[in-house]
Design a protein around this motif. Structure first.
Motif, short mmCIF file in Angstrom:
data_model
loop_
_atom_site.label_atom_id
_atom_site.label_comp_id
_atom_site.label_asym_id
_atom_site.label_seq_id
_atom_site.Cartn_x
_atom_site.Cartn_y
_atom_site.Cartn_z
N ILE A 79 0.97 90.22 42.67
CA ILE A 79 2.42 90.38 42.55
C ILE A 79 2.77 91.32 41.40
N THR A 80 2.14 91.12 40.25
CA THR A 80 2.47 91.97 39.10
C THR A 80 2.01 93.40 39.29
N SER A 81 0.90 93.61 39.98
CA SER A 81 0.47 94.99 40.22
C SER A 81 1.48 95.71 41.10
N GLU A 82 2.05 95.01 42.07
CA GLU A 82 3.06 95.61 42.93
C GLU A 82 4.35 95.86 42.16
N GLU A 83 4.69 94.93 41.27
CA GLU A 83 5.93 95.09 40.50
C GLU A 83 5.80 96.18 39.44
N LEU A 84 4.67 96.23 38.75
CA LEU A 84 4.51 97.17 37.65
C LEU A 84 4.19 98.59 38.10
N ILE A 85 3.43 98.69 39.18
CA ILE A 85 3.08 100.03 39.70
C ILE A 85 3.44 100.05 41.19
N PRO A 86 4.71 100.24 41.51
CA PRO A 86 5.13 100.14 42.91
C PRO A 86 4.65 101.30 43.77
N HIS A 87 4.40 102.45 43.21
CA HIS A 87 4.03 103.62 44.01
C HIS A 87 2.54 103.91 43.96
N LEU A 88 1.75 102.91 43.65
CA LEU A 88 0.30 103.09 43.60
C LEU A 88 -0.24 103.21 45.02
N PRO A 89 -1.07 104.23 45.31
CA PRO A 89 -1.62 104.36 46.67
C PRO A 89 -2.46 103.13 47.04
N GLU A 90 -2.46 102.83 48.32
CA GLU A 90 -3.14 101.62 48.78
C GLU A 90 -4.64 101.64 48.47
N GLN A 91 -5.28 102.79 48.58
CA GLN A 91 -6.72 102.85 48.32
C GLN A 91 -7.04 102.60 46.85
N ASP A 92 -6.08 102.81 45.94
CA ASP A 92 -6.31 102.58 44.52
C ASP A 92 -5.95 101.16 44.08
N ASN A 93 -5.21 100.45 44.89
CA ASN A 93 -4.78 99.11 44.54
C ASN A 93 -5.76 98.08 45.12
N PRO A 94 -6.48 97.35 44.28
CA PRO A 94 -7.45 96.38 44.79
C PRO A 94 -6.79 95.14 45.38
N PHE A 95 -5.50 94.99 45.19
CA PHE A 95 -4.82 93.79 45.65
C PHE A 95 -3.99 94.03 46.91
N VAL A 96 -4.19 95.14 47.59
CA VAL A 96 -3.36 95.50 48.73
C VAL A 96 -3.40 94.43 49.82
N LYS A 97 -4.57 93.98 50.16
CA LYS A 97 -4.69 92.98 51.22
C LYS A 97 -3.95 91.72 50.83
N ARG A 98 -4.13 91.29 49.62
CA ARG A 98 -3.49 90.07 49.15
C ARG A 98 -1.97 90.23 49.06
N ILE A 99 -1.52 91.41 48.70
CA ILE A 99 -0.08 91.67 48.62
C ILE A 99 0.55 91.53 50.00
N SER A 100 -0.09 92.09 51.01
CA SER A 100 0.47 92.00 52.35
C SER A 100 0.48 90.54 52.83
N GLU A 101 -0.54 89.78 52.49
CA GLU A 101 -0.56 88.37 52.86
C GLU A 101 0.55 87.61 52.15
N LEU A 102 0.73 87.89 50.87
CA LEU A 102 1.77 87.22 50.11
C LEU A 102 3.16 87.58 50.61
N SER A 103 3.37 88.86 50.97
CA SER A 103 4.69 89.26 51.47
C SER A 103 4.98 88.60 52.81
N ASP A 104 3.96 88.41 53.63
CA ASP A 104 4.15 87.70 54.90
C ASP A 104 4.52 86.24 54.64
N MET A 105 3.90 85.65 53.64
CA MET A 105 4.19 84.25 53.32
C MET A 105 5.59 84.10 52.74
N THR A 106 6.00 85.02 51.89
CA THR A 106 7.29 84.90 51.24
C THR A 106 8.44 85.24 52.17
#
Length: 139
Positions: A79-106
């Motif tokens: 969550i914080t990686s998405e909030e702090l660096i919103p324009h980070l490319p998906e290949q550079d963000n190690p939490f991309v998969k988890r972010i999509s799962e969390l957004s689906d849950m929320t």
């Protein structure tokens, strides 16, 4: 003379009986000691098993706590990686998969949770059952 023979045989019987009693009493003492040692060993084994069981129970609880804490930490990092660096490319963000799962849950989207027939499901009968249904309808 008969009395003397009886007295001799009785004294010999007493001596032999006392020797046999001593030998068997030693075996009984050994048996009692062995039984005592066996009971002690069984008691110690049962204590060891109980400690072993308690150890694994506590270890399982600790691992469960670690797993929950790790999940919380990972969610927070995602969550914080998405909030702090919103324009980070998906290949550079190690939490991309988890972010999509969390957004689906929320968001509460239930698109993936809808129950329906499997993709390979067919409404029509196929194979042996198809032929059997045709022959039964024709009769």
């Amino acid at each position: 003379m008969a009395w003397i023979n009886i007295l001799i045989f009785v004294s010999i019987g007493i001596v032999i009986g006392s020797c046999i009693a001593r030998l068997t009493m030693r075996n009984n003492a050994q048996q009692k000691n062995l039984k005592k040692e066996l009971k002690q060993s069984r008691y110690e084994l049962e204590q060891y098993r109980q400690k072993f069981s308690d150890h694994f129970t506590q270890s399982a609880e600790l691992l469960d706590n670690i797993s929950r804490d790790y999940t919380k930490l990972y969610q927070r990092m995602a969550i914080t990686s998405e909030e702090l660096i919103p324009h980070l490319p998906e290949q550079d963000n190690p939490f991309v998969k988890r972010i999509s799962e969390l957004s689906d849950m929320t968001t509460g989207s239930e698109e993936n949770t809808t129950q329906g027939p499997p993709r390979d499901y067919s409404d029509q009968a196929t194979g042996l059952l198809k032929d059997a249904t045709k022959t039964n309808k024709g009769d």
